[in-house]
Structure formats: C-alpha cells, structure tokens
Design a protein around this motif. Structure first.
Motif, short mmCIF file in Angstrom:
data_model
loop_
_atom_site.label_atom_id
_atom_site.label_comp_id
_atom_site.label_asym_id
_atom_site.label_seq_id
_atom_site.Cartn_x
_atom_site.Cartn_y
_atom_site.Cartn_z
N PRO A 16 54.88 48.56 4.97
CA PRO A 16 53.49 49.01 5.13
C PRO A 16 52.94 48.80 6.54
N ASN A 17 53.78 48.34 7.46
CA ASN A 17 53.35 48.30 8.87
C ASN A 17 53.38 49.68 9.49
N ALA A 18 54.06 50.63 8.85
CA ALA A 18 54.09 52.01 9.33
C ALA A 18 52.86 52.75 8.81
N GLY A 19 52.30 53.61 9.63
CA GLY A 19 51.19 54.44 9.19
C GLY A 19 51.45 55.88 9.58
N HIS A 20 51.80 56.73 8.61
CA HIS A 20 52.08 58.14 8.90
C HIS A 20 50.88 58.98 8.49
N THR A 21 50.26 59.62 9.47
CA THR A 21 49.01 60.34 9.26
C THR A 21 49.26 61.81 8.96
N ASP A 23 44.31 69.44 3.05
CA ASP A 23 43.06 70.17 2.80
C ASP A 23 41.97 69.76 3.78
N GLY A 24 42.39 69.53 5.03
CA GLY A 24 41.44 69.17 6.07
C GLY A 24 41.03 67.71 6.07
N LYS A 25 41.56 66.92 5.15
CA LYS A 25 41.20 65.51 5.06
C LYS A 25 42.35 64.64 5.55
N LYS A 26 41.98 63.57 6.25
CA LYS A 26 42.98 62.66 6.81
C LYS A 26 43.54 61.74 5.74
N MET A 27 44.87 61.64 5.69
CA MET A 27 45.55 60.75 4.74
C MET A 27 46.60 59.96 5.51
N VAL A 28 46.54 58.64 5.41
CA VAL A 28 47.53 57.78 6.06
C VAL A 28 48.42 57.17 5.00
N LEU A 29 49.72 57.42 5.11
CA LEU A 29 50.70 56.89 4.18
C LEU A 29 51.45 55.73 4.83
N HIS A 30 51.54 54.62 4.11
CA HIS A 30 52.22 53.44 4.64
C HIS A 30 53.56 53.19 3.95
N GLN A 31 53.69 53.60 2.70
CA GLN A 31 54.91 53.33 1.94
C GLN A 31 55.53 54.59 1.36
N ILE A 32 54.69 55.53 0.94
CA ILE A 32 55.19 56.75 0.29
C ILE A 32 55.71 57.72 1.35
N PRO A 33 56.86 58.33 1.14
CA PRO A 33 57.37 59.33 2.09
C PRO A 33 56.38 60.47 2.30
N PRO A 79 54.01 46.16 -3.43
CA PRO A 79 53.55 46.85 -4.64
C PRO A 79 52.05 47.15 -4.63
N VAL A 80 51.26 46.26 -4.01
CA VAL A 80 49.81 46.47 -3.98
C VAL A 80 49.47 47.69 -3.12
N THR A 81 50.07 47.75 -1.94
CA THR A 81 49.85 48.91 -1.06
C THR A 81 50.34 50.18 -1.73
N LEU A 82 51.49 50.11 -2.38
CA LEU A 82 52.03 51.29 -3.05
C LEU A 82 51.08 51.79 -4.13
#
Length: 420
Positions: free
Chosen positions: A36-41, A45-55, A75-78
């Motif tokens: 969860p140290n990774a943040g993939h932005t 639908d025009g809204k920002k979503m940052v994923l830390h664990q999910i591909p 598990p909490v972040t997921l």
C-alpha cells in the motif's frame, strides 16, 4: 506470454493510468510486488481514484485482476479500496483474485515501521509508515503470515505468536502506542478477505498462459527504488524491476515478452535519498506546481528536477525495456528551455554509469539544453501534430537510452496518449 509495465524512475511515473490504458488488450492484470505504499492514480468517469493494492485493470469488467505472492497485503487498505471500487458498480468478487502465498501486513508491522523511522531521526529514509519494510523482513525471516493462513483453524495462534515476537522489538524501541483499535479493524478486514477469490496463483496464471491468455504484470514504485539496484538505502523492500515478475507471480523468465517502461518527461522523487538532477529553484517549484507533484499515497510534496538520462539508461538496461511510455510531457509545455542530464561528474571525472553507492557523495550533473515547444499539447491526438522541438527532445532520449519512446501521455485523461 507476459508483458510488463513498470516504472523507470523513483516511482510516481503515472503507471496506473498507463496500465488502465492498456488493460483492454489483456485478459489478466497482475500486481507482482510492493504494497500500500504504491499509489496508482486513475480517472474514472472524470473522478480521481487512487489504488494502493488492487491492480489498475479493476474497472475493466472482463479483465481478471490478480494480487500476486510478491505483494505484501494490508487487509484494511484492501477492504477500503474494494468498498470504493464497488461504488462504481464493480463486483470485486468476480474479477479480483489473490494468491494464497501473498504476505499479510499486520498492525504491529505498521507500529514497527513507525518506531524504526522515529529512532533513525535525521537519518530516516522517508518510509510511508505502511508496514512494508517490516512485512518483507518477516517474509525473509520466515515469520510471515500469508493469505492462505487465514483459512486455517490455527490462524489465531499464528497471529498471536507473531504479535508476541513483534512486541519484544517494540519494547526495545520503547514504543508504547496502543494498537488495539487497529487490531479490531484488521480482523474485521480479514473476514472480508475470506469472501474474496483466494487462489493458487502460480497454477492459475500458468494455466491461463497455456490457454493463450494475455497477462500484463503491473509494477509498483520504480526501478531506482529496487532493493538491489536502487539508491540504497533509500529504497523500497522488494524487487521493482522486471526480474521481480518471475518471483512475484510464479512465472518462468521464458514467459516474459515486452517490457514497457514508464518515465516522466522530467524527474520527481518523494522522501529522502539521492536525486542528482533535483532543482532547488523557481524552475523546480514551477514543475511541482504545473505537474501537481504531491504523493498519491502520502500527500508529501515531490522533489522535482530535469530528466536524468544516466539513471534512465541504467533502468532500461537492467529491465530489458523494449518500449518507453513518456508521461506528463504536457507539464513541459510552457518552459522555454529544457535540460537533460547526460553524464555525472564524480571527483572530477565524468561518467555515464550509475555508481553503486549514490548516498554521501557529490554528483554534479552534466547538462544538455534543448529549446522548449511553448505550445499546448494536451489536445494533440496524432504523432504528426507534435511540435518539432518536442520530437527533437524525444529523439535524443531514444538515441541515448537505446530504447524507443513509443507513447507520450499529454494529460491525465485516459484518452490523452499519443502513439508514436
């Protein structure tokens, strides 16, 4: 076959958008390292979503998304991410799969991370305090709990034993922070995790490959943060390079096909550590402002500088990069002059090699200047429409690093990518 997308700098290269862009061409998107140290932005639908664990392929309903054994999973972040993704109508129980061998981040890992960083004082490495380092230490120390363990009846004992080991370490740090609330949330998240698809990943993914399925391996962080080849000790705790795909998913090196490397048109870094081309002036501030350079995970301001071709060529070499995707090229639209680092001056000698130890030494970049393009490129769709000075800049990078820039991202939108 397996194609790979990974970062060529110190992370934050924009890999999330790039994986999302390529996802429709693949049957499986698989994370092979990091946590969860990774943040993939992404922008959905025009809204920002940052994923830390999910591909980053999770929003493509016909794409299978796998969290591989090389990942450390909180598990909490997921659970929080799954809830956020579900709000967009995505059924994670349909297209999210997790390897039994994936190591789990427990609450005391976060506590150990914080205690260790506090003890370092001014020598701290800039950890995200997500428990990543301690989790990987338990993996190599053969103490770790894995996702498959939560399905066994003796899991509570395994957890208690690990917590006791951690408490001894925390006592040595004189760390007394109460983690009981975190533990309650952790065990609630484990119950949710049990409802997801927990699989024998190496068999699943190799069987899929044998049936002709296309796999895209998604890297986290960046190559210059690799535990072996990065700017040690200011690195992450896993192998962020293409070699990590094999150990992080359980696939043979013979299965690796294309390696797509992602680099910004300039450089950034979050936290401490060497950064030869960092700019401590108004130009660096302007790069940060225009590029909105703040960490997707930590929110910390990113250090900014011109592109470092010495480090980029090194990253391309150790990864076997076949194609480069250049992101945030539009951030350079308003600069009249651009610089690139073509060599390092070390102790009066010029070199184009990355030294084994970059910390504690003076590295003076050797610059080559280019004219900027002073043109808004965000609406460009075709390569032929790119400014000539921009093409000159890209061509020089192609020739220097020995791998071609094949895609240029000219904005945050999913469709803002120019194929060269």
């Amino acid at each position: 076959m397996v194609d790979v997308i990974l970062g060529l700098q110190w992370g934050d290269e924009g890999k999330g958008k790039i994986v999302d862009y390529f996802a429709p061409e693949y049957d499986i998107i698989a994370r092979f390292q990091g946590g969860p140290n990774a943040g993939h932005t992404l922008y959905v639908d025009g809204k920002k979503m940052v994923l830390h664990q999910i591909p980053s392929g999770i929003f493509h309903q016909n794409t299978v998304n796998i969290i591989g054994n090389g990942v450390v999973l909180d598990p909490v972040t997921l659970k929080r991410e799954c809830d956020a993704v579900a709000a967009y109508g995505v059924d994670v129980r349909k297209n999210l799969f997790i390897s039994q061998r994936t190591n789990i981040i427990v609450p005391t890992h976060r506590a150990l991370d914080k205690a260790s960083e506090l003890q370092k004082g001014e020598s701290k490495i800039g950890s995200t305090l997500k428990g990543i380092g301690p989790a990987y230490m338990d993996k190599t120390g053969r103490n770790a709990l894995r996702v498959g363990d939560i399905l066994h009846p003796n899991f509570q004992k395994q957890y208690n034993d690990l917590r006791t080991k951690h408490q001894v370490l925390l006592d040595n740090f004189n760390f007394t922070e109460d983690i009981s609330a975190s533990e309650q949330e952790f065990f609630e998240a484990l119950e949710f995790l049990k409802t997801l698809n927990v699989i024998n990943c190496e068999y699943f993914i190799n069987d899929s490959i044998s049936k002709g399925k296309k796999v895209l391996a998604e890297g986290a962080q960046g190559s210059m943060l690799d535990i072996d080849f990065g700017t040690f000790p200011f690195v992450t705790s896993s192998n962020t390079t293409s070699a990590g795909v094999c150990t992080g998913l359980g696939v043979s090196p013979r299965q690796i096909n294309e390696v797509l490397g992602v680099t910004k048109a300039y450089c950034t870094r979050v936290g401490g550590g060497p950064f030869p081309t960092e700019l401590h002036d108004a130009t660096g501030e302007e790069l940060r402002r225009i590029g909105s350079e703040f960490g997707a995970t930590t929110g910390r301001p990113r250090r900014c500088g011109w592109i470092d071709l010495v480090a980029l060529k090194f990253a391309c070499m150790i990864n076997g990069v076949s194609k480069i995707i250049m992101t945030k090229a539009d951030v350079l639209d308003s600069f009249g002059e651009l610089n690139v680092c073509t060599a390092y001056n070390l102790d009066g000698k010029q070199t184009q090699e990355v030294p084994f130890q970059m910390s504690g030494i003076e590295i003076e970049p050797v610059w080559k200047s280019f004219s900027g393009w002073n043109t808004d490129t965000t609406g460009i769709k075709e390569a032929a429409s790119l400014p000539e000075t921009m093409s000159t800049y890209i061509d020089f990078i192609n020739n220097y690093v020995g791998a071609p820039v094949k895609f240029v991202s000219n904005g945050p939108g999913r469709d803002q990518i120019v194929r060269l």
